[in-house]
Enzyme design. Structure first.
Site, PDB file in Angstrom:
ATOM      1  N   ARG A 195       0.857  -1.182   0.000  1.00 51.95           N
ATOM      2  CA  ARG A 195       0.000   0.000   0.000  1.00 51.95           C
ATOM      3  C   ARG A 195       0.895   1.235   0.000  1.00 51.95           C
ATOM      4  NH1 ARG A 195      -1.219   2.521   4.552  1.00 51.95           N
ATOM      5  NH2 ARG A 195      -1.107   0.683   5.876  1.00 51.95           N
ATOM      6  N   HIS A 242      -3.286   4.415   5.002  1.00 51.29           N
ATOM      7  CA  HIS A 242      -4.418   3.495   5.123  1.00 51.29           C
ATOM      8  C   HIS A 242      -5.707   4.156   4.623  1.00 51.29           C
ATOM      9  CE1 HIS A 242      -6.993   0.385   6.763  1.00 51.29           C
ATOM     10  NE2 HIS A 242      -7.647   1.290   7.476  1.00 51.29           N
ATOM     11  N   TYR A 255       4.533   4.805  11.424  1.00 51.06           N
ATOM     12  CA  TYR A 255       4.818   3.381  11.600  1.00 51.06           C
ATOM     13  C   TYR A 255       5.644   2.757  10.463  1.00 51.06           C
ATOM     14  CZ  TYR A 255       0.557   3.109   8.696  1.00 51.06           C
ATOM     15  OH  TYR A 255      -0.383   3.275   7.710  1.00 51.06           O
TER      16      TYR A 255
END
Length: 406
Positions: free
Chosen positions: A296, A300, A309
């Protein structure tokens, strides 16, 4: 798994002994049932990140896991949908920033998985997508504006699932796998020639619904393909903190079904693997689990800060494996793609983006009574009372506004 339903067609619903089913499936390839269930030792990859066709010995294939190269027409159609999908992802991200949509979970970087999932199915087959699979739903033929209706905050999914044989995208994780298995079970009871493709992410494999869906599908020998898009993160949780299995495809063995892993940024390999999976499921070989390794590239959703992260160097590493650039280079090198074809595809992609901009800019009439209309098939007394109260309040507000305007 507990099964207590009393099926009228019990002889068709009875489970097929797993050992017999696996043995028969493995015989088609001249391998053992164990080798049939286990994924190939290396993931299937046909075109490298630079767009070069790999030698057959480097594609990850082995006995029982061989895949023919898809035809030129299929590859060109896939590339066109890749370009459209990338434009859709970028356009939708812009629409969120402009306030025309509430949220959008981008599949930028995962378009190869999206396109292959839709193109491998026949017209009568079903697809059950996740919330991130808008491009797959569009590739399946659903109107782009209808696909995006759910993301602008409307109360319904935007399209008729039965008409398109596509389940509604929903946020609850992994519920669509159970729906997919139910449809496949019903199709088998009716004797229909239907294959169901159920999409999920790596995070979904940690959910209980994942276990229940795969176990039911395997016990009842259903024509379901569980397509896991492993994009390395369940929102912010990396795969290493979710599972220590050799791969997610290896989970298939525990349920008694075949597993395979494929480069999720290589649309050529994806089409080859999924085309064969659909053919096997349709001819009665039972369910299969396909893991696509992808990434990805964007956050998100627009509410996520992915810099908290993961490192930018990791994103850059995967950017070099971009599925659109890879396919463009491969087709150009083979002489299948030239400037005129590229221009036509770009116009098509821009037309879809324009359709989205115009469609999502229209004001949608709001009917407050829809809050009560579709909660139950037969409206309850409480809902009728609430509906009447709201109608009265709206009527008084309208009268007050009219009076003030005189």
């Amino acid at each position: 798994m507990t099964i207590s339903a009393d099926h009228a067609a019990r002889e068709h619903a009875s489970p097929v002994p797993a050992e017999d089913a696996l043995t028969e499936a493995a015989k088609k390839f001249g391998i053992t049932a164990e080798d049939y269930m286990l994924p190939a030792r290396h993931q299937i990859e046909m075109v490298d990140p630079e767009g070069r066709l790999l030698p057959e010995g480097e594609q990850g294939t082995e006995p029982g896991h061989e895949y023919p190269l898809p035809g030129d027409e299929e590859l060109l159609a896939a590339y066109e949908q890749l370009v459209v999908g990338r434009r859709v992802n970028d356009q939708n991200s812009a629409l969120v920033r402009q306030g025309r949509m509430a949220v959008y979970p981008s599949s930028h970087g995962q378009e190869a998985c999206q396109v292959a999932a839709a193109l491998c199915l026949s017209e009568g087959d079903w697809m059950f997508p996740t919330y991130r699979d808008a491009v797959a739903v569009m590739t399946r033929g659903v109107d782009p504006v209808q696909v995006m209706t759910i993301f602008r905050g409307d109360w319904h999914g935007g399209f008729d699932p039965l008409e398109h044989k596509v389940g509604i995208q929903c946020t609850p994780l992994t519920t669509q796998l159970l729906h997919a298995v139910g449809v496949a079970h019903a199709a088998k009871l009716r004797g229909e020639d239907t294959v169901v493709l159920a999409m999920c992410g790596d995070g979904a494999t940690s959910e209980g619904d994942f276990h229940e869906a795969l176990n039911f599908a395997a016990v009842f020998h259903l024509p379901v393909i569980f397509f896991v898009q492993n994009n390395k993160y369940a929102i912010s949780v990396p795969l290493a903190h979710q599972s220590v299995a050799p791969s997610l495809a290896h989970k298939a063995v525990g349920y008694g079904m075949a597993g395979e892993r494929v480069d999720g940024n290589d649309v050529v390999a994806l089409l080859a693997v999924l085309d064969r999976a659909v053919a096997l499921a349709r001819e009665g070989s039972g369910p299969l689990l396909v893991e696509a390794n992808t990434y990805r590239m964007q956050a998100h959703t627009n509410a996520d800060d992915d810099t908290r992260y993961r490192e930018s160097a990791e994103v850059a590493e995967w950017r070099a494996k971009d599925p659109v650039n890879r396919m463009r280079a491969y087709l150009t090198d083979r002489g299948l793609l030239d400037d005129s074809v590229e221009a036509r595809i770009a116009l098509h992609a821009e037309a879809v983006a324009t359709q989205l901009r115009e469609g999502l800019s229209e004001d949608v009439p709001v009917d407050p009574q829809e809050l009560f209309r579709h909660v139950f098939a037969k409206q309850t007394p409480q809902l009728k009372e609430q509906s009447a109260l709201l109608a009265d309040e709206l009527a008084r507000d309208a009268a007050s506004t009219e009076e003030a305007g005189k």
